[in-house]
Motif scaffolding. Sequence first.
Motif, PDB file in Angstrom:
ATOM      1  N   HIS A 260       0.867  -1.258  -0.098  1.00 17.43           N
ATOM      2  CA  HIS A 260      -0.001   0.122   0.202  1.00 17.43           C
ATOM      3  C   HIS A 260       0.966   1.277  -0.046  1.00 17.43           C
ATOM      4  CE1 HIS A 260      -3.618  -2.684   0.595  1.00 17.43           C
ATOM      5  NE2 HIS A 260      -3.056  -3.208   1.574  1.00 17.43           N
ATOM      6  N   LEU A 261       2.073   1.238   0.297  1.00 21.11           N
ATOM      7  CA  LEU A 261       2.992   2.273   0.286  1.00 21.11           C
ATOM      8  C   LEU A 261       3.457   2.699  -0.931  1.00 21.11           C
ATOM      9  CD1 LEU A 261       4.220   4.417   2.263  1.00 21.11           C
ATOM     10  CD2 LEU A 261       6.138   2.795   2.470  1.00 21.11           C
ATOM     11  N   PRO A 262       3.487   3.832  -1.723  1.00 19.05           N
ATOM     12  CA  PRO A 262       4.020   4.035  -3.142  1.00 19.05           C
ATOM     13  C   PRO A 262       5.627   4.009  -3.002  1.00 19.05           C
ATOM     14  CG  PRO A 262       2.050   5.346  -2.750  1.00 19.05           C
ATOM     15  CD  PRO A 262       2.587   4.642  -1.441  1.00 19.05           C
ATOM     16  N   LYS A 263       6.139   3.836  -4.034  1.00 17.71           N
ATOM     17  CA  LYS A 263       7.539   3.842  -4.206  1.00 17.71           C
ATOM     18  C   LYS A 263       8.198   5.402  -3.955  1.00 17.71           C
ATOM     19  CE  LYS A 263       8.300  -0.593  -6.384  1.00 17.71           C
ATOM     20  NZ  LYS A 263       8.904  -1.030  -7.645  1.00 17.71           N
ATOM     21  N   ASP A 264       7.218   6.238  -4.617  1.00 10.38           N
ATOM     22  CA  ASP A 264       7.587   7.556  -4.685  1.00 10.38           C
ATOM     23  C   ASP A 264       7.559   8.324  -3.275  1.00 10.38           C
ATOM     24  OD1 ASP A 264       7.696   7.115  -7.389  1.00 10.38           O
ATOM     25  OD2 ASP A 264       5.604   8.061  -7.925  1.00 10.38           O
ATOM     26  N   SER A 265       6.765   7.800  -2.517  1.00 10.53           N
ATOM     27  CA  SER A 265       6.722   8.227  -1.160  1.00 10.53           C
ATOM     28  C   SER A 265       7.964   8.054  -0.382  1.00 10.53           C
ATOM     29  CB  SER A 265       5.613   7.737  -0.203  1.00 10.53           C
ATOM     30  OG  SER A 265       5.524   6.225  -0.003  1.00 10.53           O
ATOM     31  N   SER A 311       2.516  -6.123  13.567  1.00 10.92           N
ATOM     32  CA  SER A 311       1.572  -5.639  12.424  1.00 10.92           C
ATOM     33  C   SER A 311       1.685  -4.258  12.184  1.00 10.92           C
ATOM     34  CB  SER A 311       0.370  -6.435  12.972  1.00 10.92           C
ATOM     35  OG  SER A 311      -0.126  -5.854  14.208  1.00 10.92           O
ATOM     36  N   THR A 312       1.935  -3.528  13.404  1.00  7.36           N
ATOM     37  CA  THR A 312       1.736  -2.062  13.254  1.00  7.36           C
ATOM     38  C   THR A 312       3.027  -1.229  12.391  1.00  7.36           C
ATOM     39  OG1 THR A 312       0.693  -1.626  15.426  1.00  7.36           O
ATOM     40  CG2 THR A 312       1.624   0.375  14.415  1.00  7.36           C
ATOM     41  N   CYS A 313       4.003  -1.675  12.620  1.00  4.30           N
ATOM     42  CA  CYS A 313       5.327  -1.485  11.927  1.00  4.30           C
ATOM     43  C   CYS A 313       5.636  -2.383  10.570  1.00  4.30           C
ATOM     44  CB  CYS A 313       6.553  -1.175  12.752  1.00  4.30           C
ATOM     45  SG  CYS A 313       6.293  -0.179  14.144  1.00  4.30           S
ATOM     46  N   ASN A 314       4.998  -3.594  10.537  1.00  4.10           N
ATOM     47  CA  ASN A 314       5.321  -4.601   9.518  1.00  4.10           C
ATOM     48  C   ASN A 314       6.763  -4.885   9.444  1.00  4.10           C
ATOM     49  OD1 ASN A 314       4.354  -6.238   7.512  1.00  4.10           O
ATOM     50  ND2 ASN A 314       4.810  -4.756   5.893  1.00  4.10           N
ATOM     51  N   VAL A 315       7.336  -5.223  10.640  1.00  2.39           N
ATOM     52  CA  VAL A 315       8.738  -5.677  10.865  1.00  2.39           C
ATOM     53  C   VAL A 315       8.813  -6.716  11.874  1.00  2.39           C
ATOM     54  CG1 VAL A 315       9.705  -3.461  10.119  1.00  2.39           C
ATOM     55  CG2 VAL A 315       9.113  -3.885  12.575  1.00  2.39           C
ATOM     56  N   PHE A 316       9.739  -7.403  11.782  1.00  2.00           N
ATOM     57  CA  PHE A 316      10.094  -8.598  12.666  1.00  2.00           C
ATOM     58  C   PHE A 316      11.095  -8.001  13.883  1.00  2.00           C
ATOM     59  CE2 PHE A 316       8.719 -11.370   9.454  1.00  2.00           C
ATOM     60  CZ  PHE A 316       8.040 -12.304   9.863  1.00  2.00           C
ATOM     61  N   VAL A 317      10.576  -8.382  15.190  1.00  2.00           N
ATOM     62  CA  VAL A 317      11.477  -8.069  16.222  1.00  2.00           C
ATOM     63  C   VAL A 317      11.979  -9.398  16.861  1.00  2.00           C
ATOM     64  CG1 VAL A 317      10.379  -5.910  16.538  1.00  2.00           C
ATOM     65  CG2 VAL A 317       9.302  -7.919  17.560  1.00  2.00           C
ATOM     66  N   THR A 340      -4.196   5.008  13.175  1.00  2.00           N
ATOM     67  CA  THR A 340      -5.505   5.548  13.563  1.00  2.00           C
ATOM     68  C   THR A 340      -6.233   6.456  12.364  1.00  2.00           C
ATOM     69  OG1 THR A 340      -4.469   7.533  14.791  1.00  2.00           O
ATOM     70  CG2 THR A 340      -5.033   5.668  15.885  1.00  2.00           C
ATOM     71  N   ARG A 341      -5.362   6.999  11.307  1.00  2.00           N
ATOM     72  CA  ARG A 341      -5.579   7.766  10.424  1.00  2.00           C
ATOM     73  C   ARG A 341      -5.712   7.154   9.073  1.00  2.00           C
ATOM     74  NH1 ARG A 341      -1.675  11.314  12.576  1.00  2.00           N
ATOM     75  NH2 ARG A 341      -0.442  10.891  10.963  1.00  2.00           N
ATOM     76  N   GLN A 342      -5.701   5.494   9.324  1.00  2.00           N
ATOM     77  CA  GLN A 342      -5.945   4.641   8.090  1.00  2.00           C
ATOM     78  C   GLN A 342      -4.640   4.872   6.996  1.00  2.00           C
ATOM     79  OE1 GLN A 342      -8.270   2.113   8.172  1.00  2.00           O
ATOM     80  NE2 GLN A 342      -9.024   3.168  10.092  1.00  2.00           N
ATOM     81  N   LEU A 343      -3.551   5.344   7.442  1.00  2.00           N
ATOM     82  CA  LEU A 343      -2.393   5.289   6.901  1.00  2.00           C
ATOM     83  C   LEU A 343      -1.400   4.172   6.961  1.00  2.00           C
ATOM     84  CD1 LEU A 343      -1.538   9.035   7.534  1.00  2.00           C
ATOM     85  CD2 LEU A 343      -2.634   8.129   5.507  1.00  2.00           C
TER      86      LEU A 343
END
Length: 369
Positions: A260-265, A311-317, A340-343
């Motif tokens: 969901h995250l664009p490469k340009d961002s 799941s919030t940061c989408n990384v393994f700890v 919370t802002r659906q980002l």
Amino acid sequence: MSKTLVQPIGQKRLTNVAIVRLKKHGMRFEIACYKNKVLSWRSRVEKDLDEVLQSHTVYSNVSKGVLAKTKDLIAAFGTDDQTKICLEILEKGELQIAGKERESQFSSQFRDIATIVMQKTINPETQRPYTISMIERLMHEIHFAVDPHSSSKKQALEVIRQLQKNFPIKRSPMRLRLIVPGQNFQSLCEKLNEWGAITVSKDESGAQFSVICEIEPGLYRECDDLVRNLQGRLEILAVSVHAEGDTQVDNYDDEDMSSHLPKDSAESASSQIPPESSDLVVQLSEKMQKQTTISSGNGNPEGEAKQHKCSTCNVFVGDSKQYRYHFKSEWHKHNLKRKTRQLPPLTAEECLADMDLNDSKSDLQDYSF
């Protein structure tokens, strides 16, 4: 020659007086009370009448010091006992609240409403309640206004309905024990499946069958009527059920949110970092990576098996200690705000760039004319 009492110009009158007013039989009656004591008396916290009333006297106008006439008291209240009349005015009268008292009352009721919302709701993803500070922030975002003439519980239910339209929040289920005769147990189970209830356990003792289940609070009345019609009884085990124990993020839906995250961002976020702060960014990035990755020098296969995914940061700890440390990091807190802002979540480098950009914007606002 008559002398008149002249009041000093700079003196403020009735600075420590709360007026309770009651209109009866077309006449107005007032009593003088101490501030912040009337509400304590009405809530049964204060029981000493002398701590509430400044004097056991009924006035027609407190600010002017005009006493009520005895014949008016008898006509309106049927007695001239000042103490009894003061008690009736305290219970039924209208309190003239000052600005600070009203603000204090609103903030206290706002806190009570937020507490009720926190107790009755959960996060549908984690099955755990939100914190009181997060509930208050969400209530501010939907521009909720306290109604002093309505109960806190009624307003809390309305707040929950409004929050469900914009945020991931739902009512926490109720845990009930339903006991019915054996011949009616099958129809009860069919109805529970129709409602989508979660069955915790079933038990059979003689001719009576019992089931412990969790249902939505909105179905309680319907469930109560059903059990009565089936000649059974209902017991409430818990009004609000929350998840218990340590958080196991492996049970959550770990879908790949990076798509969901664009490469340009990512490129634009990294390009906003000033050149002179690149070394600092690298150091902070390495520090964040240490918080969320397992050290390669351990070489412990058991440690690799205990990896958890945020799941919030989408990384393994790493292990439990590193997992808790990650939850306290600025990276995780920033991604929580975005969630919370659906980002979508940001990586460590993108998070640093975004926070640096926000700081720059706040500095510009402080120095704008």
